[in-house]
Structure formats: C-alpha cells, structure tokens
Design a protein around this motif. Structure first.
Motif, PDB file in Angstrom:
ATOM      1  N   UNK A 216       0.833  -1.209   0.000  1.00 53.85           N
ATOM      2  CA  UNK A 216       0.000   0.000   0.000  1.00 53.85           C
ATOM      3  C   UNK A 216       0.866   1.256   0.000  1.00 53.85           C
ATOM      4  N   UNK A 217       1.986   1.189   0.693  1.00 54.36           N
ATOM      5  CA  UNK A 217       2.889   2.340   0.710  1.00 54.36           C
ATOM      6  C   UNK A 217       3.519   2.544  -0.665  1.00 54.36           C
ATOM      7  N   UNK A 218       3.854   1.441  -1.327  1.00 51.88           N
ATOM      8  CA  UNK A 218       4.469   1.532  -2.658  1.00 51.88           C
ATOM      9  C   UNK A 218       3.518   2.123  -3.693  1.00 51.88           C
ATOM     10  N   UNK A 219       2.218   1.814  -3.569  1.00 53.27           N
ATOM     11  CA  UNK A 219       1.231   2.357  -4.517  1.00 53.27           C
ATOM     12  C   UNK A 219       0.699   3.717  -4.071  1.00 53.27           C
ATOM     13  N   UNK A 220       1.005   4.100  -2.844  1.00 51.20           N
ATOM     14  CA  UNK A 220       0.478   5.289  -2.157  1.00 51.20           C
ATOM     15  C   UNK A 220      -0.995   5.137  -1.778  1.00 51.20           C
ATOM     16  N   UNK A 221      -1.535   3.922  -1.903  1.00 52.97           N
ATOM     17  CA  UNK A 221      -2.883   3.711  -1.384  1.00 52.97           C
ATOM     18  C   UNK A 221      -2.899   3.877   0.130  1.00 52.97           C
ATOM     19  N   UNK A 222      -1.792   3.512   0.784  1.00 49.20           N
ATOM     20  CA  UNK A 222      -1.745   3.678   2.233  1.00 49.20           C
ATOM     21  C   UNK A 222      -2.021   5.126   2.616  1.00 49.20           C
ATOM     22  N   UNK A 223      -1.459   6.060   1.860  1.00 42.42           N
ATOM     23  CA  UNK A 223      -1.698   7.475   2.173  1.00 42.42           C
ATOM     24  C   UNK A 223      -3.142   7.835   1.872  1.00 42.42           C
ATOM     25  N   UNK A 224      -3.699   7.244   0.827  1.00 40.54           N
ATOM     26  CA  UNK A 224      -5.104   7.493   0.532  1.00 40.54           C
ATOM     27  C   UNK A 224      -6.005   7.009   1.659  1.00 40.54           C
ATOM     28  N   UNK A 225      -5.726   5.812   2.165  1.00 40.33           N
ATOM     29  CA  UNK A 225      -6.511   5.290   3.290  1.00 40.33           C
ATOM     30  C   UNK A 225      -6.336   6.185   4.517  1.00 40.33           C
ATOM     31  N   UNK A 226      -5.124   6.717   4.677  1.00 42.67           N
ATOM     32  CA  UNK A 226      -4.877   7.588   5.834  1.00 42.67           C
ATOM     33  C   UNK A 226      -5.594   8.932   5.711  1.00 42.67           C
ATOM     34  N   UNK A 227      -5.779   9.419   4.491  1.00 45.92           N
ATOM     35  CA  UNK A 227      -6.567  10.647   4.309  1.00 45.92           C
ATOM     36  C   UNK A 227      -8.002  10.399   4.777  1.00 45.92           C
ATOM     37  N   UNK A 228      -8.569   9.263   4.368  1.00 44.08           N
ATOM     38  CA  UNK A 228      -9.935   8.928   4.799  1.00 44.08           C
ATOM     39  C   UNK A 228      -9.978   8.782   6.317  1.00 44.08           C
ATOM     40  N   UNK A 229      -8.973   8.103   6.871  1.00 40.99           N
ATOM     41  CA  UNK A 229      -8.890   7.910   8.321  1.00 40.99           C
ATOM     42  C   UNK A 229      -8.852   9.264   9.035  1.00 40.99           C
TER      43      UNK A 229
END
Length: 395
Positions: A216-229
C-alpha cells in the motif's frame, strides 16, 4: 493496572506494542493476545507475557497453539469460538484494545470494542475507511476513547490542542499535512512501474512493516486510506488535508493553524514512539526509541505527490468525494488487488485499474449497519476476483 488486549500481536504493531509494554510492567498487563497464523511467535509471546487468553484466527494454528501451550504447562486459555475476537475486545476485564489486525478482518472486533466503551488504540485504519460514520457514532454513544497509532495521525494528535477532544475542526486549524515517504518507487518513471516485482515493492526505504501495508505504501494507497482515516478521526474535510512527500520520514505530520503557525512532530521512524504515546496519552512514557540526531539527519526534503504516477491516492480522494459505500469498495478492491499482485497474478499498475473498475461497477448505497458494510465488502471482493480471472497473468 491497565489490562490490554492486542488484536494482531504477531504483526509489526503488535510486536512493537509488546516491547513498550515490557518496559512498563507496573502499568500494563496483557490480558489477551490474538494472531492469525504465526503460531510459533504467538506461543513465544504467551510464554513471556502470560496472558489470560489467546486465540489464533487460523483454525489449524489455533489447534497447534493449544498443543504448544499445553506442553509448556502454560495457564493461558486458548479460545476456539469464531466470535472470540469480539468477545475479548468487549470483555468486562479489558480496559484497552490495541486494534492491529490488518485489513477488513479487524472491523468487527474493533466495533465490539467501540460498542463496549473501551479505550481503543487504532492501527487498523480499515475500520474507519470501511465504516467511518458507524464507528465514530459507536465511539461517541458508548463514551469509548479513540487514539490513533498510525504514526501520521498520532503525530497530528500530538500537535493539536491537548485540552480538546478529537473534534478539532473549529479550533483554529487551517489544514492538516500528512507526510508520506513516497515508498520505494518515488523516483521511478511511470513506464518503470509497469515492470516492478513484489520483491521490489516490499523494499520500503524507511519502515519495517507487514506485506499488505508495504505494498500500500508503494502504490500510495496507504496514504489514501490515511486521508480517509484523518477525515473521520479529526472531523476535517478532505479539502483541508494535504499530502506531502517527505522521503526521510522524520516529520510524521503537521498541522497548520489560522495564524500562520505550522506545528510538526519529528522523530526517528520507529512505531514504538506513537504506540507509547497512545498507551499513556496524554502523558508520556519511555518507548525505548533513541532521540532524533538533527546533525546526522542534515536535511529534510519535501515534494508534491504525483497522482498520475500513483493513481491510488487520487482514487481515495474520489471515494471520499462520492461518499456512501465508495470507501468500502475502495478498501475491498485494494485488499484483493494487493493479494493478487503478491501472487504475481496482476501487475503493479493493475492494482489501481482493478480498484477503479470496482468503484465504477458497484452501485452507490448508504451504509446503515455493519451488516450492510460487510455485504458491500463481499460483493466487491467477488467482483474483483472476477476481474482478476479475466486479466490473470498466470492463466
């Protein structure tokens, strides 16, 4: 003595939490440990921390755990009911629940903790992504305490007014800045991303984490999930949250105030710091982490994220804009896509393609119960698996 249940004790968050707890045995007592299938490590943890209960979600691992602890003459009781996670998270002798299960599997037990008014140290961001409105409502109704463990959100908590609760929208805040390392492919071209392998994607430059969150960090989805969080944690709209690439991972996030001040939390990239702060909030306790050496650090760099190269971040903002079940669809499709990528069934760039397909294909609907959330999750996963069958590289 604060009694603690760790949901996901053998993952990176769980292991770091136990290290911090071990430094403060006069304050904290491990009441229960749970894991998925890492029975060897769970056995070691039970032997060292002697919890009252233990449970492995994987049935075979749970049976092996029983045998292991019996051979060690352990007094730890191994549960075997399918609702054991919910039972432990809501147990009357539980004060604090560390929710560190990866993915959607953490939703139900974390909701059980919320409904029971527990102190919840949240690392399972999927609970807020999948069912943010329902979860926040449950926390408020039961007077539960919600403290984020994610380094970025924990950093925000540390630089917000400490006398306020987790609704800071009207307390002089202009915006939140979430930092991101940029992952292993920050300097790669879009063309190069077509050919990256799971092994390459799992080489995070700064953090040691589990496979799912590392991809998720490599795709930057992790940051996307963290924005929602962050939207749900701090009651702030997505338009007031800015993502900033910071390759050194020294500044863990920032808050900009209306008077022009910007406050940041800095520290070495080590999860024991946010875990210690979450455990002792609002006080501070020893975490075992060394202080930051600014001279050795030398420089701090910042850049804007490239949404064309990393479309997953843009998809997360899109899901927030759509609302309703869109974040739930985003999360379910992403979990299926990451698993398929790790099995080399799809390419790195197809992760975003699959997520966007599911977001366009599943009908929007309101989420009025956890059962509805789980239905959307299940429907999306089936759809995503069908898409993979049509695009599978190994077929």
């Amino acid at each position: 003595m604060e009694t603690i249940v760790i949901l996901g004790s053998t993952g990176s968050i769980g292991c770091n939490a136990l290290q911090v707890i071990n430094l403060h045995q006069d304050k904290y007592k491990v009441f229960a440990l749970t894991a998925n299938g890492n029975v060897d490590l769970l056995t070691e943890q039970c032997s060292e921390f002697e919890p009252q209960f233990a449970f492995a979600l994987n049935r075979e691992a749970n049976q092996q755990l029983k045998k292991n602890l019996l051979a060690l003459n352990s007094k730890t009781i191994v549960l075997d009911d399918e609702n054991s996670l919910d039972w432990l998270a809501s147990h009357k002798e539980t004060n604090t629940v560390i929710s560190a299960i990866v993915g959607a599997a953490g939703l139900k037990p974390t909701m059980a903790a919320a409904n029971s008014g527990k102190k919840i140290l949240l690392a399972n961001k999927e609970t807020l992504v999948m069912a943010g409105e329902l979860f926040v409502k449950a926390v408020k109704q039961s007077n539960a305490t919600l403290i984020p463990i994610d380094s970025e959100h924990n950093a925000i908590l540390q630089v917000l007014p400490q006398s306020k609760k987790l609704n800071y929208k009207s307390n002089g805040i202009r915006k939140i800045l979430l930092t991101a390392s940029g992952g292993p492919f920050r300097t790669s071209t879009k063309e190069e991303l077509k050919h990256v392998t799971p092994k390459e994607a799992l080489r995070h430059p700064n953090w040691i984490m589990g496979k799912k969150i590392t991809i998720d960090s490599a795709t930057m989805m992790n940051k996307g999930l963290e924005v929602i969080e962050a939207c749900w944690l701090f009651d702030i709209p997505a338009s007031d949250i800015e993502v900033v690439i910071h390759p050194q991972s020294i500044i863990h996030s920032l808050v900009e105030y209306v008077d022009g001040s910007t406050l940041a939390q800095l520290g070495n990239p080590d999860m024991r710091t946010p875990i210690a702060y979450a455990l002792s909030h609002p006080e501070r306790i020893e975490s075992g982490v060394l202080g930051l050496d600014l001279i050795k650090t030398k420089r701090l760099d910042f850049e804007a994220p490239d949404l064309d190269k990393f479309p997953c971040l843009g998809l997360a903002y899109k899901a927030l804009h759509i609302g309703k079940n869109a974040p739930t669809i985003l999360n379910a499709a992403n979990e299926v896509a990451v698993e398929a990528f790790l099995k080399e069934s799809i390419t790195f760039n197809q992760i975003a393609e699959l997520i966007e397909f599911c977001m366009d294909a599943v009908e929007p609907q309101s989420l009025d119960s956890i059962e509805t959330v789980l239905e959307v999750d299940s429907k999306t996963r089936h759809l995503a698996l069908s898409w993979i069958d049509c695009h599978n590289l190994t077929s």
